[in-house]
Design a protein around this motif. Structure first.
Motif, PDB file in Angstrom:
ATOM      1  N   UNK A  34      31.830  46.304  40.583  1.00 22.45           N
ATOM      2  CA  UNK A  34      32.794  45.402  41.233  1.00 22.45           C
ATOM      3  C   UNK A  34      32.733  44.005  40.619  1.00 22.45           C
ATOM      4  N   UNK A  35      31.534  43.574  40.267  1.00 26.44           N
ATOM      5  CA  UNK A  35      31.354  42.250  39.660  1.00 26.44           C
ATOM      6  C   UNK A  35      32.058  42.185  38.301  1.00 26.44           C
ATOM      7  N   UNK A  36      31.929  43.232  37.508  1.00 25.48           N
ATOM      8  CA  UNK A  36      32.593  43.261  36.200  1.00 25.48           C
ATOM      9  C   UNK A  36      34.110  43.278  36.364  1.00 25.48           C
ATOM     10  N   UNK A  37      34.585  44.003  37.363  1.00 28.33           N
ATOM     11  CA  UNK A  37      36.034  44.138  37.567  1.00 28.33           C
ATOM     12  C   UNK A  37      36.691  42.836  38.026  1.00 28.33           C
ATOM     13  N   UNK A  38      35.879  41.894  38.512  1.00 22.97           N
ATOM     14  CA  UNK A  38      36.447  40.600  38.916  1.00 22.97           C
ATOM     15  C   UNK A  38      37.126  39.888  37.745  1.00 22.97           C
ATOM     16  N   UNK A  39      36.729  40.231  36.522  1.00 29.89           N
ATOM     17  CA  UNK A  39      37.320  39.599  35.345  1.00 29.89           C
ATOM     18  C   UNK A  39      38.760  40.050  35.114  1.00 29.89           C
ATOM     19  N   UNK A  40      39.188  41.130  35.757  1.00 32.13           N
ATOM     20  CA  UNK A  40      40.563  41.621  35.556  1.00 32.13           C
ATOM     21  C   UNK A  40      41.376  41.697  36.846  1.00 32.13           C
ATOM     22  N   UNK A  41      40.718  41.772  37.980  1.00 32.02           N
ATOM     23  CA  UNK A  41      41.436  41.973  39.239  1.00 32.02           C
ATOM     24  C   UNK A  41      42.432  40.863  39.559  1.00 32.02           C
ATOM     25  N   UNK A  42      42.183  39.665  39.073  1.00 23.61           N
ATOM     26  CA  UNK A  42      43.012  38.510  39.409  1.00 23.61           C
ATOM     27  C   UNK A  42      44.372  38.510  38.707  1.00 23.61           C
ATOM     28  N   UNK A  43      44.550  39.329  37.661  1.00 21.08           N
ATOM     29  CA  UNK A  43      45.769  39.200  36.842  1.00 21.08           C
ATOM     30  C   UNK A  43      47.045  39.531  37.613  1.00 21.08           C
ATOM     31  N   UNK A  44      46.937  40.408  38.596  1.00 18.22           N
ATOM     32  CA  UNK A  44      48.145  40.781  39.336  1.00 18.22           C
ATOM     33  C   UNK A  44      48.705  39.599  40.111  1.00 18.22           C
ATOM     34  N   UNK A  47      46.307  34.251  39.892  1.00 14.53           N
ATOM     35  CA  UNK A  47      45.441  33.155  40.341  1.00 14.53           C
ATOM     36  C   UNK A  47      44.015  33.394  39.833  1.00 14.53           C
ATOM     37  N   UNK A  48      43.645  32.657  38.807  1.00 16.59           N
ATOM     38  CA  UNK A  48      42.338  32.832  38.193  1.00 16.59           C
ATOM     39  C   UNK A  48      41.257  32.155  39.042  1.00 16.59           C
ATOM     40  N   UNK A  49      40.261  32.911  39.510  1.00 19.90           N
ATOM     41  CA  UNK A  49      39.200  32.316  40.336  1.00 19.90           C
ATOM     42  C   UNK A  49      38.418  31.249  39.569  1.00 19.90           C
ATOM     43  N   UNK A  50      38.038  30.199  40.261  1.00 25.03           N
ATOM     44  CA  UNK A  50      37.313  29.098  39.622  1.00 25.03           C
ATOM     45  C   UNK A  50      35.978  29.562  39.056  1.00 25.03           C
ATOM     46  N   UNK A  51      35.311  30.517  39.756  1.00 25.60           N
ATOM     47  CA  UNK A  51      33.984  30.915  39.280  1.00 25.60           C
ATOM     48  C   UNK A  51      34.040  31.616  37.920  1.00 25.60           C
ATOM     49  N   UNK A  52      35.193  32.178  37.558  1.00 23.54           N
ATOM     50  CA  UNK A  52      35.336  32.770  36.229  1.00 23.54           C
ATOM     51  C   UNK A  52      35.368  31.695  35.157  1.00 23.54           C
TER      52      UNK A  52
END
Length: 401
Positions: A34-44, A47-52
């Motif tokens: 799930x942590x790795x997938x956070x790098x792609x989940x936002x594209x839909x 809104x790019x998360x600040x922590x990225x």
């Protein structure tokens, strides 16, 4: 981390982990799926998360390479496109925030004061055009330079768009970012190609991550997939085949016949038609089709015709070689295969380019698409991917027109 393919990133991987292979082996212990997938989940949402954007270098490399490891199971598919798009946008935004592009894998350098003649600067940067707002004039500043040879490897536009002086190309920030994006794309594909060769050695973590990526990618590209159809298994595109396969199709001399026809052509055609992106190496033909008609009507005739073009004709000279074809397709040594026999022998995967060069160097005549390719099937997948991108752009252009 401003660029995961920069010299700084390479040193970090080597010094902290001992290399890419070692890095991939320890990632499952430190990065949850799930942590790795956070790098792609936002594209839909977009809104790019600040922590990225604020992630530390080590954590950044761990999560980034987790996704690359997953892509080893499908080097040219919608999963790769999703990961590449999401991460290109992440790193591009970091570069903008940092206000510098030097130190990346593009080998861009900052321009020193006085390096460009003042007259040229006046014309190119419109320094006397006071009607332009300061931010518009700032966009025209030539801040970066790159050697012309390296520039030509990456640039797809016209040379009229850039300023060239004494073997260097001088670029605005936006032009430099455009060049960096192309560099990132090429380095990304090169890295996935390399990992494709070691996927059987990767922990099951990466296959699970790949399957989750597939779910997200299918949802993200849902409209395009419905419009264009699936690009996985499909009719063979002979014009996109690698040079070695085309040579084999044309017929070869006696010393090359068995390798070119039985080893290379049989494996390549069967995987390219039935299972171009197998998730594992021990896949069987019956895992991919419900009957043998596609093998008997679309694959075997092409192999037989290529064998008959050989000098002397392979199957006239060695009629028993038909049984060997079925053996290499995974049905055992037979000339009357049944679907349930699939798995009686190994369905041989196409040999790597290095093995072709070693065993049949006459087949290896690289073209421009062979660069950074390690396997003929990867060549075909990449060409299919490029063609699908052209189709997408053509479709979108028609819709916008």
């Amino acid at each position: 981390m401003l660029d995961p393919f920069s010299d700084k990133a390479k040193r970090l991987v080597k010094e902290e982990f001992g290399g890419i292979t070692e890095l991939l082996l320890i990632i499952p212990s430190y990065v949850g799926i799930d942590q790795a997938l956070e790098r792609v989940l936002w594209v839909k949402s977009g809104e790019m998360p600040r922590d990225l954007l604020e992630m530390g270098d080590i954590q950044d490399l761990l999560t980034f390479y987790a996704l690359l490891g997953a892509l080893a199971f499908s080097p040219y598919g919608i999963e790769m496109e999703l990961v590449k798009e999401a991460n290109s946008r992440i790193y591009a935004k970091r570069l903008r925030r940092a206000g510098r592009i030097s130190g990346t894998a593009t080998e861009l350098r900052t321009v020193d004061a006085g390096e460009i003649p003042s007259r040229d600067r006046t014309i190119l940067e419109r320094t006397h055009h006071h009607e332009l707002p300061p931010d518009e004039r700032d966009k025209l500043r030539l801040r970066y330079k790159i050697h012309l040879g390296k520039f030509l490897e990456l640039w797809e536009g016209s040379l009229k768009e850039v300023y060239i002086r004494e073997g260097y190309v001088y670029l605005t920030t936006e032009q430099a970012l455009k060049l960096w994006e192309k560099s990132f794309e090429r380095n990304f594909e090169r890295a996935v190609n390399l990992l494709y060769e070691v996927r059987d050695e990767l922990p099951s973590y990466y296959l699970q991550l790949y399957e989750r990526l597939g779910e997200i990618a299918r949802e993200y590209f849902k409209e395009r997939l419905e419009r264009m159809g699936s690009a996985e298994a499909g009719l063979l595109r002979f014009e996109l085949f690698p040079p070695c396969v085309k040579i084999a199709l044309g017929g070869v001399p006696a010393g090359l016949r068995n390798y070119a026809i039985t080893v290379l052509l049989t494996s390549f055609l069967s995987y390219a038609r039935l299972c171009p992106s197998p998730s594992r190496r021990d896949v069987r033909i019956r895992d991919c089709v419900g009957d043998l008609s596609v093998v008997e009507k679309e694959i075997l005739p092409v192999i037989i015709e290529a064998g008959n073009r050989c000098s002397p004709p392979l199957f006239e000279d060695q009629p028993h070689e038909v049984k060997n074809i079925w053996y290499h397709l995974g049905f055992g040594l037979t000339d009357k295969p049944r679907l349930e026999d699939s798995g009686n022998s190994t369905w041989y995967f196409p040999p790597n380019c290095s093995k072709i060069r070693a065993n049949a160097p006459q087949l290896c005549k690289p073209d421009r698409h062979c660069r950074n390719i390690k396997n003929p099937l990867t060549y075909y997948l990449r060409r299919l991917y490029i063609e699908s991108r052209k189709g997408k752009q053509s479709t979108e252009g028609g819709e916008n027109g």
